[in-house]
Write an enzyme that holds these catalytic residues in place. Structure first.
Site, mmCIF file in Angstrom:
data_model
loop_
_atom_site.group_PDB
_atom_site.id
_atom_site.type_symbol
_atom_site.label_atom_id
_atom_site.label_comp_id
_atom_site.label_asym_id
_atom_site.label_seq_id
_atom_site.Cartn_x
_atom_site.Cartn_y
_atom_site.Cartn_z
ATOM 1 N N ARG A 132 41.090 44.837 35.304
ATOM 2 C CA ARG A 132 40.930 43.706 34.409
ATOM 3 C C ARG A 132 42.271 43.494 33.708
ATOM 4 O O ARG A 132 43.071 44.423 33.583
ATOM 5 C CB ARG A 132 39.842 43.977 33.369
ATOM 6 C CG ARG A 132 38.462 44.274 33.958
ATOM 7 C CD ARG A 132 37.471 44.630 32.857
ATOM 8 N NE ARG A 132 36.132 44.872 33.391
ATOM 9 C CZ ARG A 132 35.667 46.060 33.767
ATOM 10 N NH1 ARG A 132 36.444 47.132 33.657
ATOM 11 N NH2 ARG A 132 34.449 46.196 34.246
ATOM 12 N N LYS A 154 35.139 49.016 30.388
ATOM 13 C CA LYS A 154 34.100 48.624 29.438
ATOM 14 C C LYS A 154 33.274 49.840 29.036
ATOM 15 O O LYS A 154 33.015 50.729 29.834
ATOM 16 C CB LYS A 154 33.196 47.562 30.061
ATOM 17 C CG LYS A 154 33.876 46.207 30.234
ATOM 18 C CD LYS A 154 32.903 45.167 30.747
ATOM 19 C CE LYS A 154 33.564 43.795 30.836
ATOM 20 N NZ LYS A 154 32.622 42.764 31.342
ATOM 21 N N HIS A 190 41.823 36.905 36.519
ATOM 22 C CA HIS A 190 40.620 37.696 36.825
ATOM 23 C C HIS A 190 40.187 37.489 38.275
ATOM 24 O O HIS A 190 39.551 38.368 38.873
ATOM 25 C CB HIS A 190 39.488 37.327 35.873
ATOM 26 C CG HIS A 190 38.358 38.316 35.883
ATOM 27 N ND1 HIS A 190 38.485 39.588 35.369
ATOM 28 C CD2 HIS A 190 37.085 38.227 36.373
ATOM 29 C CE1 HIS A 190 37.341 40.246 35.522
ATOM 30 N NE2 HIS A 190 36.481 39.440 36.138
ATOM 31 N N ARG A 243 41.173 40.193 40.587
ATOM 32 C CA ARG A 243 40.261 41.358 40.625
ATOM 33 C C ARG A 243 39.129 41.089 41.622
ATOM 34 O O ARG A 243 38.753 41.971 42.392
ATOM 35 C CB ARG A 243 39.719 41.616 39.223
ATOM 36 C CG ARG A 243 38.638 42.696 39.124
ATOM 37 C CD ARG A 243 38.336 42.945 37.644
ATOM 38 N NE ARG A 243 37.016 43.514 37.409
ATOM 39 C CZ ARG A 243 36.747 44.810 37.378
ATOM 40 N NH1 ARG A 243 37.711 45.683 37.609
ATOM 41 N NH2 ARG A 243 35.528 45.246 37.118
ATOM 42 N N HIS A 274 32.189 49.395 37.719
ATOM 43 C CA HIS A 274 30.881 48.796 37.461
ATOM 44 C C HIS A 274 29.858 49.892 37.169
ATOM 45 O O HIS A 274 29.778 50.884 37.891
ATOM 46 C CB HIS A 274 30.403 47.985 38.667
ATOM 47 C CG HIS A 274 31.129 46.705 38.853
ATOM 48 N ND1 HIS A 274 31.135 46.001 40.047
ATOM 49 C CD2 HIS A 274 31.881 45.960 37.993
ATOM 50 C CE1 HIS A 274 31.852 44.899 39.909
ATOM 51 N NE2 HIS A 274 32.316 44.856 38.679
ATOM 52 N N TYR A 292 29.604 40.919 45.784
ATOM 53 C CA TYR A 292 30.757 40.679 46.656
ATOM 54 C C TYR A 292 30.359 40.650 48.127
ATOM 55 O O TYR A 292 31.074 40.087 48.952
ATOM 56 C CB TYR A 292 31.840 41.726 46.410
ATOM 57 C CG TYR A 292 32.480 41.568 45.052
ATOM 58 C CD1 TYR A 292 33.323 40.491 44.793
ATOM 59 C CD2 TYR A 292 32.219 42.458 44.025
ATOM 60 C CE1 TYR A 292 33.902 40.324 43.540
ATOM 61 C CE2 TYR A 292 32.790 42.295 42.775
ATOM 62 C CZ TYR A 292 33.622 41.226 42.537
ATOM 63 O OH TYR A 292 34.176 41.053 41.287
#
Length: 318
Positions: A167, A192, A260, A263, A286, A295
């Site tokens: 990110r 995150k 982004h 990514r 994730h 994806y």
């Protein structure tokens, strides 16, 4: 802050402050996430003040009915709030309600009786491999009136996004000490939720970072930011966004080509080359595999587009 400016009664505002502190300290949310959650709930409390005719107390909050929550959602809709933003606002209020229940301040059951708004899931829009590779080379912007080290800096940031799946915030949080140079083939970043992960660094990414450091005229302390602005301060994400925006025209890319999106390109192109979904999940950081699975739909859609464009039977059918 004066009492007149509080959107709720003192007992509810005390619980609100305690909730924000717990989000930061116990759940280790980033300051920006805590700020967003807090803003959502504060807007809800302000709505309740007008809806109920007085600042809401803990008892008022616990006594809310589903119709009160739906009234809030309807009011936000009229203000132009999107379904995605409305879903986040409701999730923030639910988080606050759960905190009240856990700390013995009352059970606000109204939130569990209200459905979240439906959101049409949109697929990530990756950048094609050719333009993506061009974006990570400083020479692509050679005609711009900018110092060479600045062009090399931007290229190095974009190389980390495309080559490592970072990110923007993760790339810009790297320190000079953490730079993948001189044979270093791994970096560790904080994603995150404060989750740390290690990522391999390919030669092209390492070279881009080394080229930037070789040209940068500023002193970069070991514990200071790896990427800096022209005055030596931390590089702003807006600068990276502007660099990509300037390249869109020359590369013939749409507005969806953002930092982004690199990514997304990392994940999609890796999957298209036979990458394992679990491995890609770990590389992206994730928490859930279902987030990464989107994806597979992107890659499937790309294959269908290629089939429609080039397969003889598809052309005949058209």
């Amino acid at each position: 802050m004066t009492a007149a400016l509080l959107p709720a009664a003192p007992d509810l505002m005390e619980a609100y402050a305690d909730w924000l502190q717990r989000l930061s300290a116990e759940r280790r949310m980033s300051p920006k996430t805590v700020e967003a959650y807090g803003r959502d709930v504060r807007i809800f409390l302000t709505f309740l003040q007008g809806h109920l005719g007085a600042p809401a107390s803990l008892a008022d909050f616990a006594g809310l009915a589903p119709r009160d929550v739906r009234s809030f959602m309807a009011a936000r809709r009229t203000e132009g709030l999107s379904s995605r933003s409305l879903m986040r606002a409701l999730a923030s209020a639910r988080s606050f309600a759960r905190h009240l229940a856990r700390t013995g301040r009352g059970e606000a059951t109204a939130f569990s009786a209200v459905r979240s708004p439906k959101i049409a899931r949109s697929l990530p829009k990756p950048i094609p491999p050719g333009p993506a590779k061009e974006m990570i080379h400083a020479d692509t912007r050679a005609g711009e009136d900018r110092e060479q080290w600045v062009l090399a800096r931007d290229a190095a940031v974009l190389a980390l996004l495309y080559g490592c799946g970072l990110r923007v915030s993760e790339a810009l949080s790297l320190t000079r000490r953490e730079a993948p140079v001189q044979g270093v083939d791994r970096i560790e970043v904080t994603g995150k939720g404060g989750k740390r992960r290690q990522l391999p660094v390919i030669e092209a990414v390492r070279k881009a970072v080394e080229d930037y450091l070789g040209l940068c005229p500023l002193h970069l302390p070991p514990d200071g930011p790896l990427f800096v602005g022209v005055k030596g301060g931390p590089l702003s994400p807006r600068i990276v966004q502007a660099a990509v925006a300037r390249m869109r025209g020359s590369l013939g890319l749409p507005e969806t080509a953002t930092p982004h999106a690199l990514r997304h390109s990392f994940a999609t192109h890796l999957l298209g080359r036979g990458g394992d979904l679990r491995t890609i999940q770990e590389l992206l950081g994730h928490a859930s595999l279902s987030t990464t699975q989107i994806y597979t739909e992107v890659d499937g859609a790309r294959l269908m587009a290629i089939h429609s464009a080039f397969h003889p039977r598809a052309r005949a059918a058209g």
